[in-house]
Enzyme design. Structure first.
Site, PDB file in Angstrom:
ATOM      1  N   ARG A 245       0.863  -1.174   0.000  1.00  0.00           N
ATOM      2  CA  ARG A 245       0.000   0.000   0.000  1.00  0.00           C
ATOM      3  C   ARG A 245       0.906   1.232   0.000  1.00  0.00           C
ATOM      4  O   ARG A 245       1.921   1.258   0.690  1.00  0.00           O
ATOM      5  CB  ARG A 245      -0.912   0.045   1.253  1.00  0.00           C
ATOM      6  CG  ARG A 245      -2.086  -0.931   1.194  1.00  0.00           C
ATOM      7  CD  ARG A 245      -3.132  -0.491   0.195  1.00  0.00           C
ATOM      8  NE  ARG A 245      -4.262  -1.412   0.107  1.00  0.00           N
ATOM      9  CZ  ARG A 245      -4.336  -2.436  -0.739  1.00  0.00           C
ATOM     10  NH1 ARG A 245      -3.336  -2.692  -1.554  1.00  0.00           N
ATOM     11  NH2 ARG A 245      -5.409  -3.204  -0.752  1.00  0.00           N
ATOM     12  N   GLU A 274      -3.662   7.378  -5.039  1.00  0.00           N
ATOM     13  CA  GLU A 274      -3.912   6.877  -6.385  1.00  0.00           C
ATOM     14  C   GLU A 274      -5.186   7.500  -6.960  1.00  0.00           C
ATOM     15  O   GLU A 274      -6.150   7.717  -6.221  1.00  0.00           O
ATOM     16  CB  GLU A 274      -4.057   5.353  -6.335  1.00  0.00           C
ATOM     17  CG  GLU A 274      -2.768   4.693  -5.871  1.00  0.00           C
ATOM     18  CD  GLU A 274      -2.906   3.209  -5.598  1.00  0.00           C
ATOM     19  OE1 GLU A 274      -1.988   2.647  -5.001  1.00  0.00           O
ATOM     20  OE2 GLU A 274      -3.943   2.624  -5.967  1.00  0.00           O
ATOM     21  N   HIS A 292      -1.079   0.264  -9.948  1.00  0.00           N
ATOM     22  CA  HIS A 292      -1.731  -0.664  -9.018  1.00  0.00           C
ATOM     23  C   HIS A 292      -2.377  -1.825  -9.756  1.00  0.00           C
ATOM     24  O   HIS A 292      -3.581  -2.065  -9.641  1.00  0.00           O
ATOM     25  CB  HIS A 292      -2.781   0.046  -8.149  1.00  0.00           C
ATOM     26  CG  HIS A 292      -3.103  -0.720  -6.897  1.00  0.00           C
ATOM     27  ND1 HIS A 292      -3.605  -0.138  -5.755  1.00  0.00           N
ATOM     28  CD2 HIS A 292      -2.991  -2.040  -6.592  1.00  0.00           C
ATOM     29  CE1 HIS A 292      -3.783  -1.060  -4.811  1.00  0.00           C
ATOM     30  NE2 HIS A 292      -3.421  -2.223  -5.306  1.00  0.00           N
TER      31      HIS A 292
END
Lengths: 312, 313
Positions: A245, A274, A292
């Site tokens: 993360r 993000e 991601h």
């Protein structure tokens, strides 16, 4: 002759926003004879009205990372018994509220682990061997003009520190062992059955590593775990790979260290905000960026669909 | 030894140049505007040639150097050296095996991951700002896919060992079956391609292996299969490869080597299922230094009458 049917009311599973897997695999992603999907995203009604409109209450929710399961959302679902995330991480779920309401929380388990581990290794090799940068060099037609590309760094015998030795971290370790890397790890608890060197302190591990691979959960204990001190310990040749993360790493500090040459390079699949990525990273050739998607291979998502079927 | 003429064929490594200069009379072939004049002037003092994967010692060069005793290649591949002529004239040949095996194998796996998981395209996607408009598409999993290796020598074996850590079943083609190997053998490259998701070229280049990956092999590999070349450009029929990729008959390719380096077919630049590298298989500081030490070590051994470290001929 009349036939009477016994209609069974199937449990209702709420999906607030369409998860990525469903966009790709369609409804078959979570098709089941055991439950019925209720798609809030197909209705023009705001969520509270949509739920009030339902003939039967929702007892489970499928929660992708971009739909935080907050106390407010849980309050809209008085019959909620189960939260199932489409991620391995559950940091977007209010676990305290779930515990209070006796709601079970299930994640994607290790459906994604192989893909995430593969990406972590891919990013590490990319940074050390400059694969993305050299690919750009060739595709920009620079090879005949500029001659040889700058040398990379050998992966073999490099000391790799894995932060978090869960399902993903273990898979990263076994892959990198085959490249002749020396593996050490840092984790909440020592794992007696693994042959790798254990560090209680991430900073100490960084001081004895050539690269750190972040594979741990995001919790209040791991928020900004990778900070200025860890970067200083890792050193000018050191490399960071983050497939966990964004918030585990102090991103501002990371950007500063990379720009000033305080660390050697980074492979990043996750970021603090993000899909926003610090623009300063775009100027750097020793950084490899990924949106991601460490977990998203077609095969991985199909496996996830199977897990859902089993979990219910 | 300072009077011994050592002819270096092209720029390859400054550490190597420095080390050679300390010990010998180093002549840099590429700096001379009139190469024939250089050869004529020094023909009686040049006793060694240092070549690499790009330029070696062909028959013509060998014949122009009557005092040539040894060719020391800064590579493991020998395809740029006329071994037949060297053997006939009693000229020793050395190369740099083993020290670069790991780097080349690491790169092969790095290329597989970069290709299947679209790492280069993902990086491009983020840098272009496109992530703000939506997620990147799905990619293809590597773990568990079958890997077919052409040539199970040092490098092929190292690639297999790494791929096994990703739970990949390993297949191979070789001139002969390797008896103590647990991988599945296929007697032809076409059969290997038909039964593998990922085909890796890892054999030496010779007359027999030129264009070993031809149209038939590419068709057998198919639109879901991918080709990885860390061998030599001429292993693959490059024109056919371009056609197979642009026509969608082959799933993708990751190439570190090309038929006419540094030139790469234009058509490949725009393809997102292609990863292209400028021949960096052994391109790390550590390995190039180790290779340089071997070149210097072999030359020193030869000129002091000791056994060569890594002789080929």
């Amino acid at each position: 002759m009349t036939t009477s049917y016994i209609t069974q009311v199937l449990p209702r599973v709420l999906i607030v926003k369409r998860p990525a897997a469903m966009r790709v695999l369609g409804d078959s992603f979570v098709a089941s004879t055991k439950f019925e999907i209720v798609k809030a995203f197909e209705s023009p009604l705001p969520l509270p009205e949509f739920l009030a409109d339902q003939s039967h209450p929702v007892s489970a929710i499928i929660a992708p990372v971009h739909v935080p399961v907050t106390a407010d959302l849980i309050r809209l679902l008085p019959n909620l018994r189960l939260v199932v995330t489409t991620s391995t991480g559950v940091d977007h779920v209010d676990l305290v509220e779930c515990r209070r309401r006796d709601i079970s929380v299930a994640n994607a388990g290790s459906s994604y682990s192989e893909d995430v581990a593969d990406t972590a290794v891919g990013l590490l090799i990319d940074v050390f061997r400059r694969i993305s940068a050299a690919n750009r060099f060739v595709k920009q037609r620079l090879w005949p003009l500029k001659g040889d590309y700058p040398l990379g760094s050998k992966l073999g015998r490099k000391r790799i520190g894995i932060v978090g030795l869960g399902s993903i971290g273990s898979m990263v370790a076994t892959r990198l062992e085959a490249f002749g890397c020396q593996i050490s790890y840092s984790s909440r608890n020592r794992k007696p059955s693994v042959p790798y060197h254990y560090y209680t302190d991430v900073q100490e591990m960084a001081a004895n590593s050539d690269a750190l691979i972040i594979c741990c959960e995001l919790t209040d204990k791991t928020l900004h775990l990778i900070n200025r001190d860890v970067f200083a310990a890792l050193g000018k040749q050191g490399v960071i790979v983050n497939v966990a993360r964004g918030a585990i790493v102090d991103e501002d500090e990371l950007v500063r260290c990379l720009r000033e040459g305080e660390i050697g390079g980074a492979g990043l699949d996750v970021f603090e905000d993000e899909p926003n990525v610090p623009k300063e990273l775009f100027e750097l050739d020793n950084v490899v960026l990924s949106p991601h998607c460490a977990y998203t291979s077609l095969e991985g998502l199909e496996q996830l669909g199977n897990v859902f079927g089993l979990e219910y | 030894m300072e009077s011994i003429g050592v002819l270096m064929m092209c720029p390859m490594n400054s550490y190597l140049e420095n080390e050679l200069e300390k010990r010998f009379n180093l002549l840099r072939f590429w700096t001379s505007p009139e190469k024939s004049v250089l050869l004529e002037t020094h023909r009686n003092s040049i006793r060694a040639v240092v070549g690499n994967a790009f330029v070696g010692a062909d028959a013509q060069l060998i014949n122009d150097l009557p005092k040539l005793e040894i060719v020391s290649s800064f590579s493991v591949g020998l395809d740029k050296i006329d071994l037949g002529v060297c053997k006939d004239k009693g000229i020793h040949v050395t190369n740099t095996p083993d020290v670069l095996t790991e780097d080349v194998a690491d790169l092969a796996i790095g290329l597989i991951l970069a290709l299947l998981r679209r790492l280069c395209e993902c990086d491009r996607y983020v840098r272009s700002g496109k992530w703000k408009q939506g997620d990147f598409k799905l990619t293809t999993k590597f773990s568990g896919k079958s890997v077919g290796i052409i040539g199970l020598g040092r490098i092929g074996t190292a690639i297999a060992k790494r791929a096994e850590a990703f739970s990949c079943p390993i297949n191979y083609y070789s001139r002969t079956v390797k008896p103590d190997v647990a991988y599945k053998y296929y007697p032809t490259v076409v059969d290997l391609a038909k039964n593998s998701d990922i085909l890796v070229v890892a054999c030496p280049l010779s007359d027999e292996t030129r264009h070993i990956v031809n149209r038939q092999v590419m068709d057998a590999l198919g639109p879901k299969g991918v080709l990885i070349n860390i061998g030599r450009g001429p292993h693959v029929d490059e024109q056919e490869l371009v056609k197979a990729l642009t026509e969608g008959r082959l799933g993708g390719a990751a190439l570190d080597v090309f038929e006419k380096e540094p030139h790469v077919p234009e058509e490949l630049f725009g393809l997102e299922n292609v990863v292209l590298l400028p021949h960096v298989g052994s391109g790390t500081v550590e390995t190039r230094n180790a290779m340089a030490d071997l070149v210097v070590g072999n030359l020193e051994a030869h000129f002091s009458g000791k056994s060569l470290l890594t002789p080929v001929v």
